[in-house]
Structure formats: C-alpha cells, structure tokens
Design an enzyme around this catalytic site. Structure first.
Site, short mmCIF file in Angstrom:
data_model
loop_
_atom_site.label_atom_id
_atom_site.label_comp_id
_atom_site.label_asym_id
_atom_site.label_seq_id
_atom_site.Cartn_x
_atom_site.Cartn_y
_atom_site.Cartn_z
N ASP A 67 0.82 -1.21 0.00
CA ASP A 67 0.00 0.00 0.00
C ASP A 67 0.85 1.26 0.00
O ASP A 67 2.07 1.21 0.20
CB ASP A 67 -0.98 -0.01 1.19
CG ASP A 67 -0.35 -0.53 2.47
OD1 ASP A 67 0.89 -0.53 2.57
OD2 ASP A 67 -1.10 -0.93 3.37
N ASN A 136 -7.80 -2.93 14.17
CA ASN A 136 -9.18 -3.17 13.74
C ASN A 136 -9.28 -4.38 12.80
O ASN A 136 -10.32 -4.61 12.19
CB ASN A 136 -9.76 -1.92 13.05
CG ASN A 136 -9.01 -1.55 11.78
OD1 ASN A 136 -8.07 -2.24 11.38
ND2 ASN A 136 -9.40 -0.45 11.15
N HIS A 138 -7.46 -4.87 10.06
CA HIS A 138 -7.16 -4.63 8.64
C HIS A 138 -5.88 -5.34 8.20
O HIS A 138 -4.99 -5.60 9.01
CB HIS A 138 -7.14 -3.14 8.29
CG HIS A 138 -5.94 -2.36 8.73
ND1 HIS A 138 -5.98 -1.00 8.97
CD2 HIS A 138 -4.65 -2.71 8.97
CE1 HIS A 138 -4.78 -0.57 9.32
NE2 HIS A 138 -3.96 -1.59 9.33
N GLU A 143 -9.90 -2.09 5.18
CA GLU A 143 -10.51 -1.76 6.46
C GLU A 143 -11.77 -2.63 6.67
O GLU A 143 -12.28 -3.23 5.72
CB GLU A 143 -10.90 -0.27 6.46
CG GLU A 143 -9.73 0.68 6.24
CD GLU A 143 -8.82 0.85 7.47
OE1 GLU A 143 -8.70 -0.10 8.28
OE2 GLU A 143 -8.24 1.94 7.61
C1 F6R Z 1 1.42 -1.68 6.10
C2 F6R Z 1 0.06 -2.20 6.17
C3 F6R Z 1 -0.73 -2.22 7.43
C4 F6R Z 1 0.10 -2.60 8.66
C5 F6R Z 1 -0.77 -2.60 9.91
C6 F6R Z 1 0.04 -2.89 11.15
O1 F6R Z 1 1.93 -1.81 4.79
O2 F6R Z 1 -0.43 -2.59 5.17
O3 F6R Z 1 -1.77 -3.14 7.29
O4 F6R Z 1 0.66 -3.85 8.46
O5 F6R Z 1 -1.40 -1.36 10.06
O6 F6R Z 1 0.94 -1.85 11.36
P1 F6R Z 1 2.08 -1.95 12.46
O7 F6R Z 1 2.99 -3.05 12.03
O8 F6R Z 1 2.77 -0.61 12.42
O9 F6R Z 1 1.41 -2.24 13.75
#
Ligand code: F6R
Length: 241
Positions: A67, A136, A138, A143
């Site tokens: 992303d 959440n 995701h 989301e």
């Molecule tokens: C990042 C991504 C997100 C993260 C998720 C967890 O490329 O796609 O889904 O993997 O938000 O983030 P952290 O590892 O910072 O807790």
C-alpha cells in the site's frame, strides 16, 4: 492457518527471515510481497544482516508493496516509498526497476491500481506476502467491511487507522486515503506470513484466527488461505486461549 508463538520480536524476525531466505536462495526471480509499519522492521534488519553476510541476494528478485498513501509526496518521510528504501532497499542489491510501490500521486488512480495487479500477474504472482495486522483487523489498508473480491483499489482510511498511524505525522496532516492491494490480490499470494506483536493486537488476532470469516475483520479471510502462517509474540497471542 499455522500459528507460531515466540517470546520476542527478534525471534519472529529470525523465523520470518528464514522464510524469505529459503525463497531467495531457491528461486532467483522470486516475487516478494512486502509490508510497512512497525511489525516488519526487525525482519528487514535481519534480511539486511544476512545480505551483508553474503547469505542472500535480491539481485533478481522483484517486490510489490501492499500500500501507499494518496497525495503524499513520494519522498515525504512518512511515505511507504521512503520507508521501504530506508528500511530495506537502500541496504541491499535489489534492482530499483524491479521495485513496485503504488504511486499515490497518480492522476488516474484506477489505472494505477489495475496496472499494479497486472504487473504482479506478469511477474508470475507473489511467492511470499508479508503482512501486519491493524488493531481493527485490517490487512494492507483493507478496512473492516472491505469486499473480499477487491483487487488493488483506493480506500478511505477509518478513524481507527488514522488514530494508530497519525503518531508518525508530526509535521503534516495524515492522508485520509490510500491505495492498497485488495483482499483478492493478497489472497492470490502463494504463501502469506503475518506478523503481530504486542497486546494491542491481541483482539484483532483473536478475531482473525478464531472468529467467523467476515469482512468486519478483514484478516479473518486468511483462514481460507491454503498456506498462511501467523508469527505472534505472547502478548499478541494472549487471547487465543
Ligand atoms: C502496512 C500495512 C498495514 C500494517 C498494519 C500494522 O503496509 O499494510 O496493514 O501492516 O497497520 O501496522 P504496524 O505493524 O505498524 O502495527
């Protein structure tokens, strides 16, 4: 879905790096699906260490990132382009021509997303997709209530994701939109490795592993993937019982 629980993020990084090492040393033109955020940082450190030790090379590998934020300059310190270069690409021998990061400033975002999915197909599909998980549930920026049949698309970020990620945006406002690989793009990966550490992820991990498969917890779709491993620390695994 296989669940492995470890005492420290370093142990997770070592096991995760083993997965990438096995791939990089057995398939020259392999295709890596990469993630940003805090969860993969120890793994990238370990991969850089192994590269410097001559154990692995990224010379013929290609990469696709999950992303990128919309309307954030590519070289902003919080862009995922910058993150990936600072944490991995600048320190290994990957060919920049084989690095694919969605352009959140593309004029035609629908075309950018369609081209990205086409490029993954053209590269032969993702061999290993690395994932984190949001509090959440995701994955990527899919989301809660995202469709399981989406390819790469433009998404409006939820308040919960904005709250989690805005800690990084000290100088400018956090973008409200992102481009993300959709659930369908993620599920096409041949292997998926998800990393979760810390108590704040425990509820999302429980819903993903033990809950019903529902768009309300996007990571729950991984129960349907034939080759998926969750690498957890004890805090993230604490509600699995
Ligand atoms: C990042 C991504 C997100 C993260 C998720 C967890 O490329 O796609 O889904 O993997 O938000 O983030 P952290 O590892 O910072 O807790």
């Amino acid at each position: 879905m296989e669940i492995k629980v470890f005492d420290s993020p370093e142990e997770i990084a070592s096991v995760c790096a083993d997965e990438f090492t096995a791939l990089l040393t057995s398939k020259e033109n392999c295709v890596l699906g990469l993630a940003t955020g805090a969860s993969p940082v120890p793994t990238y450190k370990e991969l850089v260490r192994r590269y410097n030790a001559g154990v692995i090379s990224f010379k013929h590998a290609s990469s696709f990132n999950l992303d990128e934020y919309v309307e954030l300059p590519r070289n902003d310190k919080n862009s995922y382009y910058t993150f990936m270069h600072e944490n991995l690409f600048n320190s290994v021998d990957i060919d920049e021509a084989n690095v694919h990061i969605l352009n959140g400033n593309a004029e035609d975002t629908a075309k950018e997303c369609a081209d990205f999915d086409a490029a993954i197909e053209a590269a032969g599909g993702i061999d290993i997709q690395l994932l984190g998980i949001g509090t959440n549930g995701h994955i990527g920026f899919n989301e809660p209530s995202s469709s399981f049949s989406d390819g790469t698309f433009k998404v409006k970020l939820t308040d919960s994701t904005i709250k989690s990620n805005s800690i990084y945006f000290t100088e400018n406002a956090m973008p409200r939109y992102a481009l993300t690989m959709g659930i369908q793009s993620i599920m096409k990966a041949k292997k998926i490795v998800l990393i979760a550490t810390g108590a704040s992820k425990a509820e999302a991990v429980k819903n993903a592993v033990k809950g019903e498969v529902t768009p309300m917890c996007p990571a729950s779709v991984l129960q349907n993937h034939p080759n998926c491993i969750f690498l957890l620390d004890t805090a993230a695994a604490s509600l699995l019982g």
